[in-house]
Design a protein around this motif. Structure first.
Motif, PDB file in Angstrom:
ATOM      1  N   UNK A   1      12.708  -2.679  14.520  1.00  0.00           N
ATOM      2  CA  UNK A   1      13.377  -1.702  13.671  1.00  0.00           C
ATOM      3  C   UNK A   1      13.684  -2.274  12.301  1.00  0.00           C
ATOM      4  N   UNK A   2      14.163  -3.505  12.274  1.00  0.00           N
ATOM      5  CA  UNK A   2      14.501  -4.159  11.008  1.00  0.00           C
ATOM      6  C   UNK A   2      13.259  -4.376  10.155  1.00  0.00           C
ATOM      7  N   UNK A   3      12.204  -4.976  10.756  1.00  0.00           N
ATOM      8  CA  UNK A   3      11.001  -5.249   9.980  1.00  0.00           C
ATOM      9  C   UNK A   3      10.266  -3.953   9.621  1.00  0.00           C
ATOM     10  N   UNK A   4      10.234  -3.007  10.545  1.00  0.00           N
ATOM     11  CA  UNK A   4       9.543  -1.747  10.279  1.00  0.00           C
ATOM     12  C   UNK A   4      10.151  -0.974   9.134  1.00  0.00           C
ATOM     13  N   UNK A   5      11.457  -1.119   8.939  1.00  0.00           N
ATOM     14  CA  UNK A   5      12.127  -0.399   7.854  1.00  0.00           C
ATOM     15  C   UNK A   5      11.602  -0.829   6.488  1.00  0.00           C
ATOM     16  N   UNK A   6      11.079  -2.046   6.398  1.00  0.00           N
ATOM     17  CA  UNK A   6      10.591  -2.524   5.103  1.00  0.00           C
ATOM     18  C   UNK A   6       9.297  -1.834   4.679  1.00  0.00           C
ATOM     19  N   UNK A   7       8.596  -1.198   5.619  1.00  0.00           N
ATOM     20  CA  UNK A   7       7.437  -0.408   5.227  1.00  0.00           C
ATOM     21  C   UNK A   7       7.882   0.758   4.343  1.00  0.00           C
ATOM     22  N   UNK A   8       8.973   1.403   4.740  1.00  0.00           N
ATOM     23  CA  UNK A   8       9.508   2.499   3.931  1.00  0.00           C
ATOM     24  C   UNK A   8      10.305   1.985   2.735  1.00  0.00           C
ATOM     25  N   UNK A   9      10.707   0.729   2.773  1.00  0.00           N
ATOM     26  CA  UNK A   9      11.250   0.088   1.573  1.00  0.00           C
ATOM     27  C   UNK A   9      10.199   0.169   0.468  1.00  0.00           C
TER      28      UNK A   9
ATOM     29  N   UNK B   1       0.819  -1.203   0.000  1.00  0.00           N
ATOM     30  CA  UNK B   1       0.000   0.000   0.000  1.00  0.00           C
ATOM     31  C   UNK B   1       0.852   1.252   0.000  1.00  0.00           C
ATOM     32  N   UNK B   2       1.917   1.214   0.774  1.00  0.00           N
ATOM     33  CA  UNK B   2       2.842   2.346   0.797  1.00  0.00           C
ATOM     34  C   UNK B   2       3.489   2.552  -0.563  1.00  0.00           C
ATOM     35  N   UNK B   3       3.809   1.447  -1.233  1.00  0.00           N
ATOM     36  CA  UNK B   3       4.418   1.538  -2.560  1.00  0.00           C
ATOM     37  C   UNK B   3       3.462   2.192  -3.552  1.00  0.00           C
ATOM     38  N   UNK B   4       2.180   1.835  -3.501  1.00  0.00           N
ATOM     39  CA  UNK B   4       1.197   2.427  -4.416  1.00  0.00           C
ATOM     40  C   UNK B   4       0.999   3.901  -4.103  1.00  0.00           C
ATOM     41  N   UNK B   5       0.928   4.240  -2.811  1.00  0.00           N
ATOM     42  CA  UNK B   5       0.776   5.648  -2.418  1.00  0.00           C
ATOM     43  C   UNK B   5       1.906   6.495  -2.983  1.00  0.00           C
TER      44      UNK B   5
ATOM     45  N   UNK C   1      -1.449   4.598   5.794  1.00  0.00           N
ATOM     46  CA  UNK C   1      -0.133   4.484   6.412  1.00  0.00           C
ATOM     47  C   UNK C   1      -0.227   4.150   7.894  1.00  0.00           C
ATOM     48  N   UNK C   2      -1.176   4.774   8.597  1.00  0.00           N
ATOM     49  CA  UNK C   2      -1.324   4.469  10.021  1.00  0.00           C
ATOM     50  C   UNK C   2      -1.637   3.005  10.251  1.00  0.00           C
ATOM     51  N   UNK C   3      -2.497   2.443   9.388  1.00  0.00           N
ATOM     52  CA  UNK C   3      -2.843   1.034   9.531  1.00  0.00           C
ATOM     53  C   UNK C   3      -1.686   0.121   9.199  1.00  0.00           C
ATOM     54  N   UNK C   4      -0.965   0.441   8.112  1.00  0.00           N
ATOM     55  CA  UNK C   4       0.155  -0.411   7.715  1.00  0.00           C
ATOM     56  C   UNK C   4       1.269  -0.381   8.758  1.00  0.00           C
ATOM     57  N   UNK C   5       1.576   0.812   9.285  1.00  0.00           N
ATOM     58  CA  UNK C   5       2.627   0.924  10.298  1.00  0.00           C
ATOM     59  C   UNK C   5       2.228   0.208  11.581  1.00  0.00           C
ATOM     60  N   UNK C   6       0.966   0.358  11.984  1.00  0.00           N
ATOM     61  CA  UNK C   6       0.471  -0.306  13.183  1.00  0.00           C
ATOM     62  C   UNK C   6       0.511  -1.822  13.023  1.00  0.00           C
ATOM     63  N   UNK C   7       0.046  -2.286  11.880  1.00  0.00           N
ATOM     64  CA  UNK C   7       0.035  -3.736  11.624  1.00  0.00           C
ATOM     65  C   UNK C   7       1.453  -4.299  11.619  1.00  0.00           C
ATOM     66  N   UNK C   8       2.360  -3.605  10.942  1.00  0.00           N
ATOM     67  CA  UNK C   8       3.744  -4.056  10.876  1.00  0.00           C
ATOM     68  C   UNK C   8       4.367  -4.107  12.272  1.00  0.00           C
ATOM     69  N   UNK C   9       4.161  -3.058  13.058  1.00  0.00           N
ATOM     70  CA  UNK C   9       4.750  -2.994  14.394  1.00  0.00           C
ATOM     71  C   UNK C   9       4.203  -4.092  15.301  1.00  0.00           C
ATOM     72  N   UNK C  10       2.906  -4.370  15.185  1.00  0.00           N
ATOM     73  CA  UNK C  10       2.285  -5.362  16.058  1.00  0.00           C
ATOM     74  C   UNK C  10       2.625  -6.791  15.665  1.00  0.00           C
ATOM     75  N   UNK C  11       3.000  -7.013  14.417  1.00  0.00           N
ATOM     76  CA  UNK C  11       3.342  -8.369  13.967  1.00  0.00           C
ATOM     77  C   UNK C  11       4.836  -8.674  14.097  1.00  0.00           C
ATOM     78  N   UNK C  12       5.663  -7.632  14.127  1.00  0.00           N
ATOM     79  CA  UNK C  12       7.111  -7.837  14.156  1.00  0.00           C
ATOM     80  C   UNK C  12       7.579  -8.319  15.530  1.00  0.00           C
ATOM     81  N   UNK C  13       8.640  -9.138  15.593  1.00  0.00           N
ATOM     82  CA  UNK C  13       9.237  -9.499  16.894  1.00  0.00           C
ATOM     83  C   UNK C  13       9.728  -8.237  17.600  1.00  0.00           C
ATOM     84  N   UNK C  14       9.564  -8.190  18.912  1.00  0.00           N
ATOM     85  CA  UNK C  14       9.901  -6.975  19.664  1.00  0.00           C
ATOM     86  C   UNK C  14      11.346  -6.537  19.436  1.00  0.00           C
ATOM     87  N   UNK C  15      12.258  -7.491  19.402  1.00  0.00           N
ATOM     88  CA  UNK C  15      13.674  -7.135  19.305  1.00  0.00           C
ATOM     89  C   UNK C  15      14.149  -6.927  17.866  1.00  0.00           C
ATOM     90  N   UNK C  16      13.228  -7.084  16.915  1.00  0.00           N
ATOM     91  CA  UNK C  16      13.587  -6.838  15.513  1.00  0.00           C
ATOM     92  C   UNK C  16      12.607  -5.886  14.849  1.00  0.00           C
TER      93      UNK C  16
END
Length: 436
Positions: A137-145, A8-12, A120-135
């Protein structure tokens, strides 16, 4: 999960990239004024108008996502975004239907802006809630990828088109093609999102019937952190739209470089940003988000004007250096968004608080950046206005970045009460302080 969120971020940003790269052609198609500057102002003015409804989208989709789940809302937003972007490619021009042409363009942009307000709020929230706590930053960066992929694809499509057909052909009809490409891209994104399950953090709340009943009212209890988020996003958006969306127009229309050079240089910088964004995200999992954020913020304060001056020499090497430095400062911010900002809020109102704060700030300072900088340059006859504008944004954002709590390693799991803006469990404190 990662691909579906980032799509979704890519299309935006594909849409914003195409709009920025083809701004002159869009101006020719929809606005009759003979003055090239006025056409650009009108074109960027339509872009700015679409941002005015983004907070409305955030206020509608954010609370809805906190009530019925992130996945359902994300399916809706990607559908609306794709259709409204593709519709621009089908619009009749001013020469065909007169004043109705810009009216229809504005309507398409309004639908796009409204749906993006929840995306964007939904995608960032979903990504943050699904990612492992200690990673996170790594997984969240792929949203901006996804952001960079969308911009690169849009930029390459517009630039490649200029190599194959004449500018007259682009102005006549070929400008439509990149917008129409949003439809198949949206179909892919819809397919991926329809197969997702909701985030485990939201599912836990739903199982215990603890989802928010009045998320908008409960969101306002967290107004202090919403203000911090808005200050962060102010610099993010001025830099984002200044360096990525406006830059091709700046290089071509202000510095008078060729369309080919103006199109390819920002794409090259974005490809470099793609290479480092995930490693930077992973680094913040180890050292924390705040050191990275403050480095970027201070960099924009100190270096924005010198880098724009460097580009103003019109020397190709100098332009590449200036763009590279600004791109590096920006990619540090981008790598931290999805891991930092959702963690400021409790699960019950996370989507609402993020979407509302993010979109109010974006509406005021994001889409308006090309318009404001174009107007400032026209009024002052100074090509340094882009640099000064980013410097001012950095000075304002420095305060919230100093005050924002460190969120690296903090767990988003568990049922957190609406009155608490941040978990303070021993696990959260230890994991935030411990290198991973």
């Amino acid at each position: 999960m990662t691909a579906a969120s980032a799509m979704g971020n890519a299309i935006e940003w594909f849409d914003y990239g195409v709009y920025g790269y083809l701004a002159a052609s869009i101006g020719n198609a929809f606005f009759p004024d003979n003055d090239a500057t006025m056409k650009l102002l009108s074109t960027f003015g339509v872009l700015a108008v679409s941002f005015a409804v983004r907070p409305v989208g955030g206020m509608v989709f954010g609370p809805l996502g906190d009530k019925i789940g992130r996945q359902r809302v994300l399916v809706l937003t990607i559908t609306l975004m794709s259709v409204s972007t593709a519709a621009i490619g089908l619009l009749p021009t001013y020469a065909t239907i007169g004043a109705w042409a810009p009216v229809l363009l504005i309507l398409c942009r309004l639908v796009q802006g409204f749906s993006t307000g929840g995306e964007y709020g939904g995608a960032a929230t979903y990504m943050a809630e699904c990612a492992p706590d200690r990673k996170r930053g790594f997984y969240g960066a792929f949203l901006e990828f996804g952001t960079l992929i969308g911009l690169i694809f849009g930029g390459l499509l517009a630039t490649t088109m200029s190599l194959w057909v004449s500018q007259d052909t682009i102005n006549a009809w070929a400008w439509r093609l990149p917008f129409l490409a949003a439809l198949p891209l949206g179909a892919i994104g819809l397919y991926l999102r329809a197969r997702l399950e909701d985030s485990p953090v939201f599912d836990e709340l739903a199982r215990h019937s603890e989802t928010s009943k009045v998320p908008f009212r409960e969101t306002m209890q967290h107004w202090r952190h919403i203000l911090l988020l808005m200050g962060f996003v102010l610099l993010l958006n001025v830099a984002d739209y200044g360096v990525l969306t406006y830059m091709p127009t700046y290089l071509n229309s202000v510095l008078k470089l060729s369309p080919l050079i103006s199109g390819l240089l920002p794409v090259m910088v974005m490809i470099g940003m793609l290479a480092v964004i995930a490693p930077i995200g992973a680094l913040t999992d180890r050292i924390g988000r705040k050191p990275a954020l403050l480095t970027s913020c201070i960099g924009f304060i100190v270096l924005s004007v010198p880098m724009v001056m460097l580009m103003g020499t019109k020397n190709l090497v100098a332009i590449v250096v200036g763009l590279t430095v600004l791109g590096l400062l920006l990619v540090i911010l981008l790598a931290c968004i999805a891991s930092t900002l959702p963690a400021l809020f409790p699960t019950q109102v996370r989507y609402s608080a993020f979407a509302i704060g993010y979109n109010v700030s974006t509406s005021a300072f994001g889409g308006t950046t090309p318009l404001v900088v174009t107007a400032l340059i026209a009024a002052t006859h100074s090509n340094l206005m882009l640099g000064w504008y980013m410097t001012a944004a950095g000075l304002i954002a420095l305060v919230p970045m100093l005050l924002i709590p460190e969120t690296a390693g903090e767990s988003l799991r568990g049922r957190r009460t609406p009155g608490r803006a941040r978990a303070t469990t021993p696990h959260a404190r230890v994991s935030a302080a411990t290198p991973h």
